[in-house]
Design a protein around this motif. Sequence first.
Motif, PDB file in Angstrom:
ATOM      1  N   MET B   1     -31.361  46.300  -5.421  1.00  0.00           N
ATOM      2  CA  MET B   1     -31.345  45.692  -6.764  1.00  0.00           C
ATOM      3  C   MET B   1     -29.974  45.089  -7.092  1.00  0.00           C
ATOM      4  O   MET B   1     -29.892  43.998  -7.669  1.00  0.00           O
ATOM      5  N   ARG B   2     -28.922  45.849  -6.672  1.00  0.00           N
ATOM      6  CA  ARG B   2     -27.568  45.354  -6.960  1.00  0.00           C
ATOM      7  C   ARG B   2     -27.314  44.045  -6.212  1.00  0.00           C
ATOM      8  O   ARG B   2     -26.673  43.142  -6.738  1.00  0.00           O
ATOM      9  N   ASP B   3     -27.826  43.977  -4.983  1.00  0.00           N
ATOM     10  CA  ASP B   3     -27.662  42.744  -4.191  1.00  0.00           C
ATOM     11  C   ASP B   3     -28.347  41.563  -4.862  1.00  0.00           C
ATOM     12  O   ASP B   3     -27.844  40.447  -4.843  1.00  0.00           O
ATOM     13  N   VAL B   4     -29.519  41.818  -5.449  1.00  0.00           N
ATOM     14  CA  VAL B   4     -30.254  40.751  -6.145  1.00  0.00           C
ATOM     15  C   VAL B   4     -29.437  40.252  -7.338  1.00  0.00           C
ATOM     16  O   VAL B   4     -29.317  39.036  -7.561  1.00  0.00           O
ATOM     17  N   ILE B   5     -28.858  41.191  -8.079  1.00  0.00           N
ATOM     18  CA  ILE B   5     -28.042  40.804  -9.247  1.00  0.00           C
ATOM     19  C   ILE B   5     -26.813  40.016  -8.789  1.00  0.00           C
ATOM     20  O   ILE B   5     -26.471  38.980  -9.375  1.00  0.00           O
ATOM     21  N   HIS B   6     -26.172  40.522  -7.727  1.00  0.00           N
ATOM     22  CA  HIS B   6     -25.006  39.804  -7.199  1.00  0.00           C
ATOM     23  C   HIS B   6     -25.385  38.400  -6.754  1.00  0.00           C
ATOM     24  O   HIS B   6     -24.660  37.429  -6.996  1.00  0.00           O
ATOM     25  N   GLY B   7     -26.535  38.294  -6.098  1.00  0.00           N
ATOM     26  CA  GLY B   7     -27.008  36.992  -5.635  1.00  0.00           C
ATOM     27  C   GLY B   7     -27.268  36.048  -6.802  1.00  0.00           C
ATOM     28  O   GLY B   7     -26.844  34.882  -6.791  1.00  0.00           O
ATOM     29  N   GLY B   8     -27.947  36.548  -7.821  1.00  0.00           N
ATOM     30  CA  GLY B   8     -28.231  35.735  -9.005  1.00  0.00           C
ATOM     31  C   GLY B   8     -26.956  35.260  -9.692  1.00  0.00           C
ATOM     32  O   GLY B   8     -26.830  34.099 -10.071  1.00  0.00           O
ATOM     33  N   LEU B   9     -26.010  36.188  -9.797  1.00  0.00           N
ATOM     34  CA  LEU B   9     -24.730  35.822 -10.420  1.00  0.00           C
ATOM     35  C   LEU B   9     -23.982  34.800  -9.568  1.00  0.00           C
ATOM     36  O   LEU B   9     -23.312  33.910 -10.093  1.00  0.00           O
ATOM     37  N   GLY B  10     -24.105  34.957  -8.247  1.00  0.00           N
ATOM     38  CA  GLY B  10     -23.465  34.012  -7.343  1.00  0.00           C
ATOM     39  C   GLY B  10     -24.008  32.597  -7.511  1.00  0.00           C
ATOM     40  O   GLY B  10     -23.246  31.626  -7.579  1.00  0.00           O
ATOM     41  N   VAL B  11     -25.354  32.482  -7.611  1.00  0.00           N
ATOM     42  CA  VAL B  11     -25.981  31.167  -7.813  1.00  0.00           C
ATOM     43  C   VAL B  11     -25.541  30.574  -9.149  1.00  0.00           C
ATOM     44  O   VAL B  11     -25.176  29.399  -9.248  1.00  0.00           O
ATOM     45  N   LEU B  12     -25.542  31.410 -10.169  1.00  0.00           N
ATOM     46  CA  LEU B  12     -25.147  30.947 -11.506  1.00  0.00           C
ATOM     47  C   LEU B  12     -23.686  30.496 -11.520  1.00  0.00           C
ATOM     48  O   LEU B  12     -23.355  29.444 -12.080  1.00  0.00           O
ATOM     49  N   ALA B  13     -22.816  31.282 -10.874  1.00  0.00           N
ATOM     50  CA  ALA B  13     -21.389  30.927 -10.817  1.00  0.00           C
ATOM     51  C   ALA B  13     -21.203  29.594 -10.088  1.00  0.00           C
ATOM     52  O   ALA B  13     -20.428  28.741 -10.524  1.00  0.00           O
TER      53      ALA B  13
END
Lengths: 279, 160
Positions: B1-13
């Motif tokens: 789950m944490r990886d998914v959040i990190h990934g989403g934040l990465g795309v947004l950034a």
Amino acid sequence: MPRFLKEQKKSLVFAGLLFIQLVVVSLQVPFGEEPSHFEKAVFFVFSPVQRAIHGLFHAASNVWNRHIYLRQVEAQNQQLRDELFHLQQMNMLLTNELAGLKVTKEMGATLSALQRSFLVADVISVDAANIYKSIIINKGMRHGLASNMAVVDRNGHLVGRITNPISLQEATVQLLTDDNSAVSVHSETNKVLGVLAGNGKSGTCWLKYVLATNEQLVEGEELITSGFDKIFPPGIKVGKILSIATDNSLFKKIEVKPYLNFSELSHVAVLTQKMDDVF
Amino acid sequence: MRDVIHGGLGVLAAFIVYTALDQISVSLLVCINVFTVTVILFALIKGETGGAIMGMACGLVIDSFSLGIFGLSGIANTVTGFLAGYISRKLNVLPFGRLFVFIGLMGALDLGLWMLMASVFFAEGFPWSGGFFLAQPLFTAVLGTFIFSLYRRIKARHEG
């Protein structure tokens, strides 16, 4: 899960992701130009972020210009005053001209319709893969925008047309420099008809379907929209002919430099009504 | 789950930086592809699976804001993300010089794949901008190396 699959899990995930995207690419064949629901959904979700970033930069620029760099503001102010004076004079002349053609009541209705016929928008972003393909503007369905509305720059030169995806407050504009763009144009002096297609590589365009035997076109000649494509109103300036070459094909190879200037493309006007409906 | 959040934040950034660069100058977008940098960095940190998924996500976002073929950038970035993660697991790419070369090569791979598919399969043009376009791998290497070095320092300080 079988041991073999466990060991090859990463490769299987990779193959699965590639397969999904190949399916996505293949599904576009029946859709044609129309974007898929997924593409529209991603555009709907991310375009407000673009709008917000543009707003932040705009606010920062205003703070700088209004409170810190006032000299530039004064020069801009004077330039705008001069432009306004010029436009007011033109407006007066055109109004007088129109008064001679229509009775007062009709003229009032025509002028009101003219004021509503275009919508000014800010350019908030360019195409993520190829800057010559499209731009994103900060007006959308909520402002009455729809596909195939013509878009012009501040000087009234053709920029492109509204295309999908369009969200509530943002819309995509296909530039005339896109290699999939096609605009029916003719030369201003000799009315030689052709189709203007974008180059997609260098910001220039090609004027297609002018027969190799045609001797009427010269370099430097201006091109304007013909209106035959029923998308772009007639009479909008598009660009000038850069070079004319003849090879073994049936048609000339004509390169056109559009008036579209990327460095000045901060504001555009969308023509929301056809000129036939206004006049 | 944490990886998914990190990934989403990465795309947004990446999307925020891409939009910010656009506000500064359109030319910056021709030579700096922040999405490629994000995919390669994510692959270095999370491995080949994370890199491939991040590549697909970033690629589809690029395609949604482009009038080109939807899925083209997605395929190029997926392959780049997977290979970046795979190679970084097999070879030691952490020394500064090697990291710079590695990220530059991955950037060149991404660009080359995209150009190959665009021109050979779909006859799409790409913005040469006088050849400036080809400087993308160099800028990707510079930016990627800088950000990854910064990440490692911050992580080392956090763990230390």
